[in-house]
Design an enzyme around this catalytic site. Structure first.
Site, PDB file in Angstrom:
ATOM      1  CE  LYS A  22      50.357   5.019  -9.577  1.00  0.00           C
ATOM      2  NZ  LYS A  22      51.704   4.810  -9.036  1.00  0.00           N
ATOM      3  CG  ASN A  23      51.937   1.158 -10.866  1.00  0.00           C
ATOM      4  OD1 ASN A  23      52.062   2.338 -10.548  1.00  0.00           O
ATOM      5  ND2 ASN A  23      51.445   0.233 -10.047  1.00  0.00           N
ATOM      6  CB  CYS A 117      57.036   6.117   1.168  1.00  0.00           C
ATOM      7  SG  CYS A 117      55.864   4.903   0.699  1.00  0.00           S
ATOM      8  NE  ARG A 122      56.640   1.540  -2.098  1.00  0.00           N
ATOM      9  CZ  ARG A 122      55.666   1.899  -2.926  1.00  0.00           C
ATOM     10  NH1 ARG A 122      54.780   2.772  -2.569  1.00  0.00           N
ATOM     11  NH2 ARG A 122      55.595   1.386  -4.124  1.00  0.00           N
ATOM     12  CG  ASP A 306      48.856  -1.042  -6.291  1.00  0.00           C
ATOM     13  OD1 ASP A 306      49.341  -0.855  -5.167  1.00  0.00           O
ATOM     14  OD2 ASP A 306      49.514  -0.883  -7.343  1.00  0.00           O
ATOM     15  NE  ARG A 398      51.634   9.290  -5.973  1.00  0.00           N
ATOM     16  CZ  ARG A 398      51.740   8.092  -5.392  1.00  0.00           C
ATOM     17  NH1 ARG A 398      51.328   7.902  -4.171  1.00  0.00           N
ATOM     18  NH2 ARG A 398      52.281   7.078  -6.048  1.00  0.00           N
TER      19      ARG A 398
HETATM   20  C1  UD1 Z   1      55.095  -1.332  -7.593  1.00  0.00           C
HETATM   21  C2  UD1 Z   1      53.926  -0.422  -7.891  1.00  0.00           C
HETATM   22  C3  UD1 Z   1      52.973  -0.371  -6.705  1.00  0.00           C
HETATM   23  C4  UD1 Z   1      52.556  -1.769  -6.300  1.00  0.00           C
HETATM   24  C5  UD1 Z   1      53.782  -2.656  -6.081  1.00  0.00           C
HETATM   25  C6  UD1 Z   1      53.422  -4.108  -5.804  1.00  0.00           C
HETATM   26  C7  UD1 Z   1      54.859   1.233  -9.375  1.00  0.00           C
HETATM   27  C8  UD1 Z   1      55.205   2.652  -9.582  1.00  0.00           C
HETATM   28  N1  UD1 Z   1      54.420   0.905  -8.158  1.00  0.00           N
HETATM   29  O1  UD1 Z   1      55.820  -0.755  -6.502  1.00  0.00           O
HETATM   30  O2  UD1 Z   1      51.828   0.394  -7.084  1.00  0.00           O
HETATM   31  O3  UD1 Z   1      51.823  -1.703  -5.103  1.00  0.00           O
HETATM   32  O4  UD1 Z   1      54.616  -2.635  -7.258  1.00  0.00           O
HETATM   33  O5  UD1 Z   1      52.624  -4.609  -6.803  1.00  0.00           O
HETATM   34  O6  UD1 Z   1      54.953   0.429 -10.279  1.00  0.00           O
HETATM   35  N2  UD1 Z   1      61.165  -4.456  -1.462  1.00  0.00           N
HETATM   36  C9  UD1 Z   1      62.342  -4.617  -0.746  1.00  0.00           C
HETATM   37  N3  UD1 Z   1      63.517  -4.371  -1.381  1.00  0.00           N
HETATM   38  C10 UD1 Z   1      63.566  -3.962  -2.688  1.00  0.00           C
HETATM   39  C11 UD1 Z   1      62.371  -3.808  -3.406  1.00  0.00           C
HETATM   40  C12 UD1 Z   1      61.168  -4.066  -2.771  1.00  0.00           C
HETATM   41  O7  UD1 Z   1      62.330  -4.986   0.435  1.00  0.00           O
HETATM   42  O8  UD1 Z   1      64.680  -3.758  -3.205  1.00  0.00           O
HETATM   43  C13 UD1 Z   1      59.879  -4.711  -0.792  1.00  0.00           C
HETATM   44  C14 UD1 Z   1      59.052  -3.431  -0.677  1.00  0.00           C
HETATM   45  O9  UD1 Z   1      59.392  -2.705   0.483  1.00  0.00           O
HETATM   46  C15 UD1 Z   1      57.654  -4.017  -0.613  1.00  0.00           C
HETATM   47  C16 UD1 Z   1      57.733  -5.250  -1.515  1.00  0.00           C
HETATM   48  O10 UD1 Z   1      59.114  -5.567  -1.615  1.00  0.00           O
HETATM   49  O11 UD1 Z   1      57.359  -4.417   0.693  1.00  0.00           O
HETATM   50  C17 UD1 Z   1      57.146  -5.056  -2.906  1.00  0.00           C
HETATM   51  O12 UD1 Z   1      57.784  -4.013  -3.549  1.00  0.00           O
HETATM   52  P1  UD1 Z   1      57.846  -3.866  -5.136  1.00  0.00           P
HETATM   53  O13 UD1 Z   1      57.191  -5.017  -5.809  1.00  0.00           O
HETATM   54  O14 UD1 Z   1      59.255  -3.555  -5.503  1.00  0.00           O
HETATM   55  O15 UD1 Z   1      56.932  -2.600  -5.365  1.00  0.00           O
HETATM   56  P2  UD1 Z   1      57.283  -1.275  -6.145  1.00  0.00           P
HETATM   57  O16 UD1 Z   1      58.017  -1.591  -7.401  1.00  0.00           O
HETATM   58  O17 UD1 Z   1      57.877  -0.286  -5.212  1.00  0.00           O
END
Ligand code: UD1
Length: 425
Positions: A22-23, A117, A122, A306, A398
């Protein structure tokens, strides 16, 4: 509304093949924007998040055609909009992945700001700071982020505060068309990042170092469409592995690379599971007790957040006490209170869950807190005493294709049942 009913006491046995990740699929779909023309993606999972990303691309003007069961043809030559509306971003945060590719191809993008969320705030501040360093100007009004590139995109070094998956991907997709070289320092290393880099390189980009903490991208003038197979879903695989470990009988999980679950498999072996690894499958079984083992989630190659919920369901039936520490997302322990309804003994203290193993689960009415938590509740139901009814299963849809069918084929007594809304929690 539909619920999943699980009759406990029918262990899984046999084999199951997982879909594409998915990701990865979601970001590869966004990346097709970069190459005007028809890109074909194979091994795409048929899940609701993919349908939402299809809607995002169609909203932008792309033509998305479902070819085979798992094949998508995406024609991005017809894109004539640069805006992703709130009703789609609200459904799926990952739709913000179009920001980088839209900026790279058109020099502008409007993306609705994702709201909070259920697994924490996030934020997307790292996406914004990184893109600003490449020359993007941002303005926020009426809940939308307006991004433009007044002087084009220029390569530079971006050091991320945290190895964010989404920020790394948006920066990779923006910088493939930037002038000069972009270096992403403290980049995420997930297998899905490598899959995205492979697609970009097949399109003519010059991305080096994906899978390591330093990714270098040399900008090119144009990208061309290609055909690409989505990497196997390590989290879907991990979910079935955890389920098999809970039930005990041998299950072979196919269609993914066991090295993508390195630390999960190692921890599961410490918990008492037997795991035989092969190139793109592994076989899991368990004869003795489940041992209590501490877990802490971290970016890849650490223990994936995850897989935290499914692992909590395993540890809840362990022969001792342990601590699960969630380091990636705030507020990702909503499963604990649902598992407690099934008899688990779990106490949450900040970002730690203290788990004392109990002898068994008792079937109950429970509610999916999120995607992986929902799967973990069905998992607990497999070994619970009596029937477990899991509601809010749209979360499960999802990310898991044919979840109930796959479990039934392995011997579980599980079904989707339509119930009147007032009968659900
Ligand atoms: C992706 C995956 C999700 C997985 C996560 C971590 C997808 C669609 N989703 O989510 O399933 O759990 O990676 O492996 O690929 N953060 C900030 N600022 C930012 C970006 C992130 O503070 O600009 C924080 C987020 O709130 C979170 C952490 O960093 O606490 C990790 O986020 P991130 O690695 O970006 O996860 P996603 O890409 O949202």
């Amino acid at each position: 509304m539909e619920v999943i009913k699980v009759e406990g006491g029918y262990p899984l046995e046999g084999e199951v093949t997982v879909e594409g990740a998915k990701n990865s699929a979601l970001k590869l779909m966004a990346a097709t924007i970069l190459a005007p023309g028809v890109t074909t993606l194979t091994n795409v999972p048929n899940i609701s998040d993919v349908h939402v990303m299809g809607k995002v691309l169609k909203y932008l003007g792309a033509k998305v055609t479902v070819k085979g069961v798992h094949e998508l043809e995406i024609d991005t030559s017809t894109i004539d909009k640069w805006e992703t509306p709130y009703h789609l971003v609200a459904k799926m945060r990952a739709s913000t992945a179009v920001l980088g590719p839209l900026l790279a191809r058109f020099g502008k993008a409007i993306v609705a700001m994702p709201g909070g969320c259920n697994i924490g705030a996030r934020k997307i501040d790292m996406h914004i700071l990184g893109l600003e360093a490449l020359g993007v100007s941002f303005k926020v009004d009426h809940g939308n982020i307006h991004a433009t590139t007044p002087k084009g995109l220029s390569g530079t070094t971006v050091t991320l505060d945290f190895a964010s998956v989404g920020a790394t991907e948006n920066l990779m997709m923006a910088s493939v068309r930037a002038k000069g070289v972009t270096t992403i320092d403290n980049a995420a290393r997930e297998p899905e990042i490598v899959d995205l880099a492979n697609l970009l390189n097949e399109m003519g980009a010059k991305v080096r170092g994906a899978g390591s903490p330093v990714i270098e991208i040399e900008g090119v003038d144009e990208l061309h469409p290609t055909t690409h197979r989505v990497v196997g879903d390590r989290i879907e695989a991990g979910t079935f592995i955890a389920m098999a470990g809970l039930c005990g009988r041998p299950v072979t999980v196919k269609g993914f690379n066991p090295r993508h679950l390195g630390l999960v498999l190692k921890k599961y072996e410490m918990m008492g599971l037997t795991i035989d690894r092969a190139m793109d499958e592994c076989t899991v079984s368990r004869t003795g007790a489940i041992h209590a083992v501490d877990i802490q989630t971290l970016p890849f190659p650490g223990f994936p957040t995850d897989m935290q919920a499914q692992t909590m369901a395993l540890l809840a039936l362990s022969d001792g006490s342990c601590i699960i520490t969630e380091n990636v997302f705030e507020n990702r322990f909503m499963l604990a209170s649902e598992l407690q309804r099934m008899g688990a003994d779990i106490r949450i203290e900040g970002h730690h869950a203290i788990v004392h193993g109990v002898a068994g689960f008792s079937g109950a009415e429970v509610k999916s807190p999120d995607l992986r938590g929902g799967a973990a509740l069905v998992m607990a139901g497999l070994v619970a005493d009596g029937t477990t009814t899991v509601s809010d299963i749209y979360h499960i849809d999802r990310g898991y294709e044919g979840f109930v069918e796959k479990l039934s084929a392995m011997g579980a007594h599980v079904s989707r049942v339509e119930v009147p809304d007032q009968d659900v929690l």
